[in-house]
Write a protein that holds these residues in place. Structure first.
Motif, PDB file in Angstrom:
ATOM      1  N   UNK A 248       0.839  -1.200   0.000  1.00 40.26           N
ATOM      2  CA  UNK A 248       0.000   0.000   0.000  1.00 40.26           C
ATOM      3  C   UNK A 248       0.872   1.247   0.000  1.00 40.26           C
ATOM      4  N   UNK A 249       0.521   2.180  -0.882  1.00 42.62           N
ATOM      5  CA  UNK A 249       1.154   3.498  -0.892  1.00 42.62           C
ATOM      6  C   UNK A 249       0.063   4.549  -0.747  1.00 42.62           C
ATOM      7  N   UNK A 250       0.299   5.502   0.125  1.00 39.71           N
ATOM      8  CA  UNK A 250      -0.595   6.648   0.284  1.00 39.71           C
ATOM      9  C   UNK A 250       0.032   7.841  -0.417  1.00 39.71           C
ATOM     10  N   UNK A 251      -0.787   8.675  -1.006  1.00 39.01           N
ATOM     11  CA  UNK A 251      -0.292   9.940  -1.538  1.00 39.01           C
ATOM     12  C   UNK A 251       0.312  10.725  -0.379  1.00 39.01           C
ATOM     13  N   UNK A 252       1.424  11.393  -0.657  1.00 43.68           N
ATOM     14  CA  UNK A 252       2.124  12.123   0.399  1.00 43.68           C
ATOM     15  C   UNK A 252       1.257  13.208   1.046  1.00 43.68           C
ATOM     16  N   UNK A 253       0.205  13.653   0.353  1.00 40.76           N
ATOM     17  CA  UNK A 253      -0.696  14.671   0.897  1.00 40.76           C
ATOM     18  C   UNK A 253      -1.399  14.211   2.170  1.00 40.76           C
ATOM     19  N   UNK A 254      -1.414  12.903   2.439  1.00 39.72           N
ATOM     20  CA  UNK A 254      -2.079  12.382   3.630  1.00 39.72           C
ATOM     21  C   UNK A 254      -1.490  13.006   4.892  1.00 39.72           C
ATOM     22  N   UNK A 255      -0.215  13.377   4.830  1.00 35.15           N
ATOM     23  CA  UNK A 255       0.467  13.916   6.005  1.00 35.15           C
ATOM     24  C   UNK A 255       0.024  15.329   6.362  1.00 35.15           C
TER      25      UNK A 255
END
Length: 158
Positions: A114-121
């Motif tokens: 799973x990879x989340x878009x960095x914007x999640x942070x």
């Protein structure tokens, strides 16, 4: 509407705090994520959609903001691969155990990287499908990343 999805049960079992939110799901809209954000009155950037893809024939789950588009080129690069493509609907449903429009990254039948878009942070809480059409969960990004053993990455189009 049932709220006892596999995703919710897995998060409950792990002791991870999350909320559950129901909304009126419509298959007739162009962007289900944007429609869900509007139905709940939240910013589209906080509503994350779950996409299923292949990178060099390996399954990958990409979780990105509903107002963004996945970059297959960036996804392949982040996974150390050469080629990425979206998974066919039937295969995504088989692998995840969820119906398209209700796919959650949590408690999939056949887990994948799973990879989340960095914007999640950028957020203290995000909304992600709970494993059923018309049902979302809200969760702290750090908890989602830890539970899924996921990483934030640059995977959205510029």
């Amino acid at each position: 509407m049932a709220k006892g999805t596999r995703a919710n049960a897995a998060l409950d079992k792990a002791g991870i705090a999350h909320g559950v939110h129901a909304y009126d799901y419509s298959a007739d809209v162009d962007s289900k994520g944007l429609a869900a954000a509007q139905a709940l009155g939240i910013a589209p950037a906080r509503m994350f959609k779950t996409l299923m893809a292949w990178v060099d024939k390996q399954p990958v789950i990409a979780v990105i903001p509903s107002d963004q588009r996945l970059s297959l080129k960036k996804l392949a690069a982040q996974c150390g691969g050469k080629h990425a493509q979206m998974m066919e609907v039937a295969e995504a449903e088989r692998r995840s155990g969820y119906k398209v429009g209700g796919i959650s990254p949590f408690a999939q039948q056949r887990p994948a990287n799973v990879l989340f878009a960095e914007q999640v942070q950028q957020h203290t809480a995000v909304y992600i499908n709970a494993g059923q059409r018309g049902l979302l969960l809200d969760i702290a990004p750090a908890d989602a990343l830890r539970f899924l053993q996921a990483s934030p990455a640059d995977i959205c189009e510029d």
